[in-house]
Design a protein around this motif. Structure first.
Motif, mmCIF file in Angstrom:
data_model
loop_
_atom_site.group_PDB
_atom_site.id
_atom_site.type_symbol
_atom_site.label_atom_id
_atom_site.label_comp_id
_atom_site.label_asym_id
_atom_site.label_seq_id
_atom_site.Cartn_x
_atom_site.Cartn_y
_atom_site.Cartn_z
ATOM 1 N N UNK A 34 0.830 -1.324 -0.006
ATOM 2 C CA UNK A 34 0.042 -0.184 -0.013
ATOM 3 C C UNK A 34 0.947 1.253 -0.095
ATOM 4 N N UNK A 35 1.795 1.261 -0.767
ATOM 5 C CA UNK A 35 3.042 2.254 -0.829
ATOM 6 C C UNK A 35 2.726 2.877 -2.339
ATOM 7 N N UNK A 36 1.948 4.144 -2.393
ATOM 8 C CA UNK A 36 1.737 4.879 -3.483
ATOM 9 C C UNK A 36 3.089 5.329 -4.213
ATOM 10 N N UNK A 37 4.002 5.873 -3.278
ATOM 11 C CA UNK A 37 5.266 6.554 -3.799
ATOM 12 C C UNK A 37 6.079 5.411 -4.383
ATOM 13 N N UNK A 38 6.156 4.269 -3.887
ATOM 14 C CA UNK A 38 7.085 3.292 -4.428
ATOM 15 C C UNK A 38 6.183 2.496 -5.699
ATOM 16 N N UNK A 39 4.728 2.699 -5.657
ATOM 17 C CA UNK A 39 4.022 2.327 -6.885
ATOM 18 C C UNK A 39 4.220 3.296 -8.229
#
Length: 140
Positions: A34-39
């Motif tokens: 649930x990591x939008x930045x890594x996504x």
């Protein structure tokens, strides 16, 4: 069926295919975290993502929407991508097709209604493969 085609010698793209598949795996891992930045780190700045009901027109928009979704309806979910094929248009452009699904907390696999078909367009920029476009539609 898992297949790879290239405009020239198929073995010339083996390392690139591994790198392209690694991008899909990394996006899946970031979703599971649930990591939008890594996504979005794997998306080009001007990438587009078309998903049912939404057209996300750049990396900032994708990041915002994914952060909102990870905090709400997608919290604790996992995204599973079964790559069906990788095709290279040239040394810097790849098209990936996948059967993809979202598994919710407590599910070992996505339910039948959570599977989709996806097309990914990736390009190699400054030595790194990035997602340029992603399109997802419900599987029949």
């Amino acid at each position: 069926m898992d297949s790879t085609a290239s405009p020239s010698n198929g073995s010339a793209f083996v390392g690139d295919e591994r790198a392209v598949r690694a991008v899909v795996d990394a996006v899946s891992q970031a979703w599971g975290d649930n990591d939008a930045a890594a996504f979005v780190d794997h998306y080009a700045e001007d990438a587009t993502a078309i998903v049912p009901g939404l057209a996300l027109l750049d990396r900032a928009d994708i990041r915002t929407r994914m952060a909102e979704a990870f905090a709400a309806q997608l919290k604790g979910t996992r995204r599973i991508h079964q790559i069906r094929g990788v095709r290279f248009l040239d040394q810097a452009t790849a098209i990936v097709t996948s059967r993809s699904g979202t598994a919710f907390p407590g599910q070992s696999a996505p339910s039948d209604d959570r599977w989709s078909l996806a097309t990914w367009v990736l390009s190699r920029r400054t030595g790194r493969w990035l997602i340029e476009a992603y399109h997802d539609c419900p599987a029949a």
